[in-house]
Design a protein around this motif. Structure first.
Motif, PDB file in Angstrom:
ATOM      1  N   ARG A  40     -19.852  -2.636 -18.817  1.00 59.19           N
ATOM      2  CA  ARG A  40     -21.156  -2.422 -18.192  1.00 59.19           C
ATOM      3  C   ARG A  40     -22.299  -2.896 -19.080  1.00 59.19           C
ATOM      4  O   ARG A  40     -23.224  -3.556 -18.620  1.00 59.19           O
ATOM      5  CB  ARG A  40     -21.337  -0.928 -17.878  1.00 59.19           C
ATOM      6  N   VAL A  41     -22.216  -2.594 -20.382  1.00 57.46           N
ATOM      7  CA  VAL A  41     -23.277  -2.979 -21.316  1.00 57.46           C
ATOM      8  C   VAL A  41     -23.345  -4.492 -21.456  1.00 57.46           C
ATOM      9  O   VAL A  41     -24.416  -5.095 -21.405  1.00 57.46           O
ATOM     10  CB  VAL A  41     -23.057  -2.315 -22.692  1.00 57.46           C
ATOM     11  N   ARG A  42     -22.174  -5.129 -21.618  1.00 51.26           N
ATOM     12  CA  ARG A  42     -22.169  -6.579 -21.796  1.00 51.26           C
ATOM     13  C   ARG A  42     -22.604  -7.282 -20.526  1.00 51.26           C
ATOM     14  O   ARG A  42     -23.243  -8.342 -20.585  1.00 51.26           O
ATOM     15  CB  ARG A  42     -20.783  -7.065 -22.213  1.00 51.26           C
ATOM     16  N   THR A  46     -25.595  -9.858 -20.358  1.00 50.24           N
ATOM     17  CA  THR A  46     -25.392 -11.195 -19.794  1.00 50.24           C
ATOM     18  C   THR A  46     -26.514 -11.565 -18.844  1.00 50.24           C
ATOM     19  O   THR A  46     -27.051 -12.677 -18.890  1.00 50.24           O
ATOM     20  CB  THR A  46     -24.034 -11.265 -19.063  1.00 50.24           C
ATOM     21  N   VAL A  47     -26.874 -10.631 -17.965  1.00 50.09           N
ATOM     22  CA  VAL A  47     -27.966 -10.890 -17.020  1.00 50.09           C
ATOM     23  C   VAL A  47     -29.269 -11.146 -17.763  1.00 50.09           C
ATOM     24  O   VAL A  47     -30.028 -12.067 -17.422  1.00 50.09           O
ATOM     25  CB  VAL A  47     -28.125  -9.712 -16.036  1.00 50.09           C
ATOM     26  N   PHE A 221     -21.973 -16.164 -28.273  1.00 51.30           N
ATOM     27  CA  PHE A 221     -21.482 -14.985 -28.982  1.00 51.30           C
ATOM     28  C   PHE A 221     -21.650 -13.667 -28.239  1.00 51.30           C
ATOM     29  O   PHE A 221     -21.091 -12.652 -28.666  1.00 51.30           O
ATOM     30  CB  PHE A 221     -22.166 -14.897 -30.354  1.00 51.30           C
ATOM     31  N   VAL A 222     -22.404 -13.649 -27.164  1.00 47.10           N
ATOM     32  CA  VAL A 222     -22.616 -12.394 -26.433  1.00 47.10           C
ATOM     33  C   VAL A 222     -22.026 -12.448 -25.026  1.00 47.10           C
ATOM     34  O   VAL A 222     -21.343 -11.519 -24.586  1.00 47.10           O
ATOM     35  CB  VAL A 222     -24.122 -12.041 -26.357  1.00 47.10           C
ATOM     36  N   VAL A 223     -22.284 -13.550 -24.322  1.00 46.66           N
ATOM     37  CA  VAL A 223     -21.837 -13.654 -22.930  1.00 46.66           C
ATOM     38  C   VAL A 223     -20.326 -13.811 -22.869  1.00 46.66           C
ATOM     39  O   VAL A 223     -19.724 -14.536 -23.664  1.00 46.66           O
ATOM     40  CB  VAL A 223     -22.527 -14.844 -22.229  1.00 46.66           C
TER      41      VAL A 223
END
Length: 450
Positions: A40-42, A46-47, A221-223
């Motif tokens: 949920r956090v990622r 991403t959005v 590195f995040v998405v």
């Protein structure tokens, strides 16, 4: 490649499988957040990252608009040639969109976007070093910028669609498309102000490339690539210092228009989504009807804004405010319509097709067309005729808004059928189970007569 074919996950960049796909024996019933393979956090991060990149895209587009008079003076060009800057960009963006739509439906979307944004940042930076003797080089680099934007615009909405469903998806798309008016306004403000501070318009084009490299790092590195269609239970696999008063006077000229663009864009997108949401309880045709109403209501206010541009500044700003607000009502809704009338494995291609058609019939040639009309109407080179010719040519926009509203009204006639067909779509190549003497036999659909 059909939906039933197995696909390799050995090479992330050249694999149709998402990064998040796990073993085939995972439980069939999962929560909305975990079914996509993204927490949920990622998913929320991403959005936000996709919104940031979308903001940069539109900042870059309108940075040129903020320094356009300086560019015309620097290269010694007229309205016709300056209009080509946007036309070349849009044409490149438009014709390359199907390519990235194709790739986005088949390969790792995160790496496609990262590569495109890296290319876009490098080319935008290169365009800031164009010498005055080579206007063609600026046209070329602006055209190449379309490569990066096409790689992003066709894919980003499909990632959001694979993270959320129903009302949550609509809300996230609303956040995503808020970046259009905000980025447009910021691009105009940043471009003009950086040019004023640096006393050189070239520096205005060097802001977004630096921010673009940050976007690439965030994407890498995040998405995390979500499973395609999993949230719908339809997975793809199985500096010069001036006085304070002078600063305020110069800023007000750009800030007012930029602020109106930002505020009306946010207000319009929010209003459109809320009106559509309320109207859906009464009619399933709410989305195209709201889009039609927005365009039809914007047309007279845009017309009045152009007509009153010389007579009354206050009236012009009021009409621009109202016109932009109504015009922005359809942005998030149109994206939502496109996504729910297309099956998950074809959405990037659908986004690409929508970009081609909309830009082909709209802003691909409109800057150049308006420039041609403006130059043809101009009787002399006085400031009055420069203003008057542009004023008359811009009246074409109001007419196009009315035509667009009519098309949305036509869309309302068959939106229910198209949505139902997409939701109930089943590949006919899949075998079905037919009882035979107490046992189940799998036979091709083509061999069964109905």
């Amino acid at each position: 490649m059909s939906q039933a074919e197995p696909m390799s996950d050995s090479a992330p960049l050249f694999s149709s499988d998402s990064e998040a796909e796990g073993p085939d024996d995972q439980p069939a019933v999962q929560t909305e957040e975990s079914s996509s393979g993204v927490s949920r956090v990622r998913a929320l991060l991403t959005v936000l990252i996709l919104c940031y990149v979308n903001l940069l895209n539109y900042m870059d587009r309108f940075t040129v608009a903020g320094v356009l008079p300086d560019i015309e003076h620097y290269f010694g060009i007229d309205d016709e040639k300056s209009g080509l800057l946007q036309t070349v960009f849009i044409c490149s963006y438009m014709f390359l969109a199907p390519v990235f739509g194709y790739l986005g439906d088949r390969y790792n979307r995160k790496f496609i976007m990262s590569s495109g944004i890296t290319f876009w940042s490098v080319v935008t930076l290169a365009s800031s070093y164009t010498p005055k003797e080579h206007f063609w080089a600026l046209l070329l680099t602006r055209g190449l910028v379309g490569v990066g934007e096409a790689s992003y615009s066709t894919i980003a909405p499909t990632i959001i669609a694979d993270l959320y469903v129903k009302e949550t998806r609509t809300n996230m798309l609303s956040i995503f498309y808020f970046a259009i008016p905000v980025g447009s306004g910021l691009g105009y403000i940043v471009g003009s102000q950086v040019s004023n501070v640096a006393k050189d318009w070239h520096w205005a084009l060097r802001v977004t490339p630096a921010l673009g490299l940050i976007a690439v790092l965030l994407l890498l590195f995040v998405v995390k690539e979500p499973k395609r269609g999993a949230v719908e239970a339809r997975p793809e696999h199985q500096l010069h210092q001036t006085s304070w008063l002078v600063d305020l006077q110069d800023l007000s000229k750009n800030l007012i228009f930029g602020a109106i663009t930002c505020i009306t864009g946010i207000l319009g997108v929010f209003t459109g989504v809320q009106v559509s949401r309320q109207l859906r309880t009464r009619t399933p045709r709410a989305d195209p009807l709201v889009c039609a109403a927005g365009l039809l209501l914007s047309a007279p206010f845009l017309y009045l804004a152009i007509v009153f541009a010389q007579a009354s500044t206050v009236a012009t700003y009021v009409f621009i405010f109202l016109g932009n607000t109504f015009l922005s009502m359809n942005w998030a809704i149109v994206a939502d319509i496109l996504l729910y009338v297309v099956v998950p494995t074809r959405r990037s291609t659908a986004e690409a097709l929508q970009i081609v058609v909309s830009h082909l019939l709209g802003d691909a040639g409109s800057p150049y067309l308006i420039g041609v009309v403006s130059d043809s109407l101009r009787r002399n080179d006085s400031f009055l005729w420069q203003f008057r010719s542009l004023q008359l040519s811009l009246l074409l926009c109001s007419f196009v808004a009315v035509v667009g509203g009519g098309f949305f009204l036509a869309t309302a006639l068959f939106i229910e059928r198209d949505r139902e067909r997409a939701e109930n779509f089943v590949h006919t190549d899949e075998p079905i189970v037919v009882p035979k003497s107490g046992r189940s036999t799998r036979v091709p659909v083509s061999s069964v007569l109905i």
